[in-house]
Enzyme design. Sequence first.
Site, short mmCIF file in Angstrom:
data_model
loop_
_atom_site.label_atom_id
_atom_site.label_comp_id
_atom_site.label_asym_id
_atom_site.label_seq_id
_atom_site.Cartn_x
_atom_site.Cartn_y
_atom_site.Cartn_z
N ASN A 1 -2.11 12.89 -4.00
CA ASN A 1 -3.12 13.36 -4.95
C ASN A 1 -3.55 14.79 -4.65
O ASN A 1 -3.71 15.61 -5.56
CB ASN A 1 -4.34 12.43 -4.92
CG ASN A 1 -4.16 11.20 -5.78
OD1 ASN A 1 -3.34 11.18 -6.69
ND2 ASN A 1 -4.93 10.16 -5.50
N ASP B 1 0.85 -1.19 0.00
CA ASP B 1 0.00 0.00 0.00
C ASP B 1 0.88 1.24 0.00
O ASP B 1 1.85 1.33 0.77
CB ASP B 1 -0.91 0.00 1.23
CG ASP B 1 -1.97 1.08 1.16
OD1 ASP B 1 -3.03 0.83 0.57
OD2 ASP B 1 -1.73 2.19 1.69
N ASP C 1 -0.99 8.98 -10.42
CA ASP C 1 -0.94 7.86 -11.36
C ASP C 1 0.50 7.47 -11.69
O ASP C 1 0.81 6.28 -11.87
CB ASP C 1 -1.68 8.22 -12.66
CG ASP C 1 -3.19 8.26 -12.49
OD1 ASP C 1 -3.68 7.81 -11.43
OD2 ASP C 1 -3.88 8.73 -13.41
N GLU D 1 -4.57 2.56 -4.46
CA GLU D 1 -3.12 2.51 -4.27
C GLU D 1 -2.65 1.20 -3.65
O GLU D 1 -1.53 1.11 -3.15
CB GLU D 1 -2.67 3.68 -3.38
CG GLU D 1 -3.09 3.60 -1.93
CD GLU D 1 -4.50 4.14 -1.65
OE1 GLU D 1 -4.76 4.48 -0.48
OE2 GLU D 1 -5.31 4.22 -2.59
N HIS E 1 -3.96 14.15 -9.44
CA HIS E 1 -4.14 12.73 -9.72
C HIS E 1 -3.21 12.23 -10.82
O HIS E 1 -2.85 11.04 -10.82
CB HIS E 1 -5.60 12.45 -10.09
CG HIS E 1 -6.53 12.57 -8.94
ND1 HIS E 1 -6.80 11.52 -8.08
CD2 HIS E 1 -7.27 13.62 -8.47
CE1 HIS E 1 -7.66 11.91 -7.15
NE2 HIS E 1 -7.95 13.19 -7.36
#
Length: 299
Positions: A178, A170, A187, A210, A183
């Site tokens: 973010n 994680d 990514d 994530e 975002h």
Amino acid sequence: MHVALVDPSRVIRKTVSDMLIAGGHSVTAFSDSAAALDYVTGNAAVTCVLTSLEVQPLDGLELCWSLRALADDRRPLTILAMSSARDSRPLDEILDSGADDFLTKPPSAQELYGRLRSAERVLKLQHALIRQADTDHLTQLLNRGALMRQARTALDAAGAGQPLTVLQIDIDHFKSINDRYGHDVGDVVIRFVAHVLRETGATAGRLGGEEFAALMPGHSLGSAAVVAHRIRSQCAARSMPQQGSALRFTVSIGLSEWVPGDSVQTLLKRTDVALYAAKAGGRDRVAVTTASLRTECVS
């Protein structure tokens, strides 16, 4: 293409087998239709069955019907029927029984190769659709559904005596990444973690957001922990220039090893407990949960 050939005639089997081999295909030939069905059932490498209608103990139409029941959205299979007495069976009956096409027996090399080229085009498209359905579009790793199918297969192998360890990974404080950078940058971080996982050689997938998981067949907790530390350190060492500063991030990783009696759900639950412990222990950690539910951070 791996072809299973079914015909009662030794001469036909030899003639057609020679054609198939000359055309670059591999072939396994049978005179017994029940034996052929068993072979195809247990061998996913078979992508085409070429069967005469004049076979026993299952006749050709029964065999086509049984073979069609094997083929689904996870296993494409081309079924070609052939007979020297084409007029004895209406073509619609043959096709309705599960065959994809019909050839007169014995087929000419030109006709056989043409039908196989057509079948290969369809199979290629079907395999591409399967890959697309199994792939997470952002990371090109397996998606959750495909990873769970792979996990069930890995558990079967573990039940046969092969060790298996599962990792859950994680990205720490991902919402903050973010929120601060957008975002698009988030990514990029997700894709980098996917790249690191892909390099381990593990069967890796994105569970969502994530969070990732990796299946490590053949690895006990000890050897899998070494890989987990490498994943953690590679992510921690990554620096991404963003908005005049360096974006750095870390991951937390939980591990657990399969024990007899485990289902996919129980194994993933223990791995999730380990991941929670890594988070609670300060993040940028690797934690292990054993079958006794004893959990410890190991970095």
